[in-house]
Motif scaffolding. Sequence first.
Motif, short mmCIF file in Angstrom:
data_model
loop_
_atom_site.label_atom_id
_atom_site.label_comp_id
_atom_site.label_asym_id
_atom_site.label_seq_id
_atom_site.Cartn_x
_atom_site.Cartn_y
_atom_site.Cartn_z
N UNK A 4 0.83 -1.20 0.00
CA UNK A 4 0.00 0.00 0.00
C UNK A 4 0.87 1.25 0.00
N UNK A 5 1.91 1.25 0.81
CA UNK A 5 2.77 2.44 0.87
C UNK A 5 3.47 2.69 -0.46
N UNK A 298 -8.71 -3.71 -8.44
CA UNK A 298 -7.60 -2.83 -8.78
C UNK A 298 -6.52 -2.83 -7.72
N UNK A 299 -6.85 -3.28 -6.49
CA UNK A 299 -5.86 -3.21 -5.42
C UNK A 299 -4.70 -4.17 -5.68
N UNK A 300 -4.99 -5.41 -6.04
CA UNK A 300 -3.89 -6.36 -6.24
C UNK A 300 -3.16 -6.10 -7.56
N UNK A 301 -3.86 -5.62 -8.59
CA UNK A 301 -3.17 -5.24 -9.81
C UNK A 301 -2.25 -4.04 -9.57
N UNK A 307 5.17 -2.43 -7.66
CA UNK A 307 6.44 -3.13 -7.46
C UNK A 307 7.34 -2.99 -8.69
N UNK A 308 6.75 -3.16 -9.86
CA UNK A 308 7.54 -3.10 -11.09
C UNK A 308 8.04 -1.68 -11.36
N UNK A 309 7.19 -0.69 -11.10
CA UNK A 309 7.61 0.69 -11.32
C UNK A 309 8.69 1.10 -10.33
#
Length: 574
Positions: A4-5, A298-301, A307-309
């Motif tokens: 989330x952070x 949309x939360x898990x996507x 993470x990737x960004x």
Amino acid sequence: MRGFRKVMSLASGVAGYVATASAIRLAVVATAIAQGFLLAAVLEHVLAGEGIGAQRDRVVAIGALIVARFALTWAGEPVTEATGAATKELLRGRAFAKVAALGPGHVAGARTGELRATLVEGIESLENYYGRFLPSLVAAVAAPLAVVAVLAPRDAWLALLIAGFAVAAVVLPPLWAGPLEERSEQRMSAYIGLGAQFLDTLQGLVTLKAFGAADRRRDDLRRGSDQLITRWIREMAAALVPLAIYHLAIVGGVATVAAVAAARAANGGLAAGPMFLALFLSVQALRPINVLAAAYHTTYEAGTAADRLHALFATVSPAPVRSTATPAAGLAPSITFDRVTFAYDTRERPVLSDFSLQVDPGRTVAVVGPSGAGKTSVVSLLLRFFDPRQGVVRIGGRDVRDLPSDQLRSMIALVAQDTYLFGGTVAENVAMARPGASRADVETAARVAGAHEFIAALPDGYDSPVGERGLRLSGGQRQRLAIARAVLADAPILVLDEATASVDAAAEASIQSALDQLTAQRTTLIIAHRLSTVRNADQIVVLDDGRVVETGRHDELVTHAGAYARLISAQEVH
């Protein structure tokens, strides 16, 4: 939600949009609660024998609230779209700037399809998170709190019952987030992998057909597609659990409140007013949670995308910008490599070892050698796509690491073996070297490059589209456009990196003539495997296994019968 952070740390540029969207959702909640309050009052007074006409003010107020809620809902959608647009502009701009800063050194080590998926689908999931999920979450928390605050003074037990279902609807689904996000990551990896594989297939279709590998590739794509479908089904199966919790809590909450309120009213334990109020407000308390459920995926996507960004933004550039870099006036167009050692990976052996080279202003120096000798690495270091592990690369006596990138690029024009043309017109591709160049300047550069005749013969001349990657043009034509770019750039240093390696002998002779005009009065560094292009160089440097083994002019090196002569002999034999 995991990460989330990380997700929220990417939202700094769109916080105002998110706040506006959330405020609109809160206003919608306020109108709905006020409407429920008024409807309960109307029914209570009707049961008491008061006619609708006597409650005109309440009825008018209810109508006004309905209109206001409609207007707010309508206004909320443009804000949501604006949030998404701002998210894409901010994050894609930041990501592209990062990729540009990392340069070819990073992109060469990453699959284009994977990078595209991160910058497109990944950012779109964050767009939905900021524009839809966060405002829905704010409303889903605020609505039950407001309802409990209104209902508690009238009937604490019903208020507590609504609060319990609201807490269950908001708190229980995220407990399932772990396995859901794990499956989402697996699905996203499969999706990105398949996309990258498909892009590779399109770009390499000629090779696949030529080697009869198209059927094998099709089978690989089918297996990748099957894996993606399987992982998508597993993700959807996991996603049904929190959705079921949401709907059970919402439907069960409204039904339970209605049953308890009706039973108590039938037994005389609850007045009509609080009963109606509980019925109407239980719906309004739990309705925003239903909207939240629709946006929950949309939360898990978003977590996977964040993470990737973050991984991209945390990547260290192979040639980081120095804070001390300052423009230098009056730089001479000289090139110096001073005992340079370089490896693409610190765990690998160097591709250049103790390499030194001097190119004085106006001179032409060629670097030759067998494949893998380190020739292209010389260009990458000069253009500062990478920095050396040891030693210094200088232009005009100034360490290239101390020069602003704009000044460094303005000093050098490159004609590479693999000329990349963008999907646009001939004129646009040539003018890339100097934005704002006039059509006359573009045509002059094309004439010098020997490209004007074939351009004029195209259906729309300089306005003819070149096609994706310039596929509507031949290899020789693409190379002439690359030379025209270099002419238009008018840089004092010219780098020819295997500039004629991809064309036939007839085209090479013609292109070489254009190159001879281009190199006149310029400092020129030639990287060549085809040695016929370096005979007239002022100096030839022979590389082998990353080290200089010979230097001299063509005639001297041939007479010496060393490494250069062996290269000449090998090419003549072939």
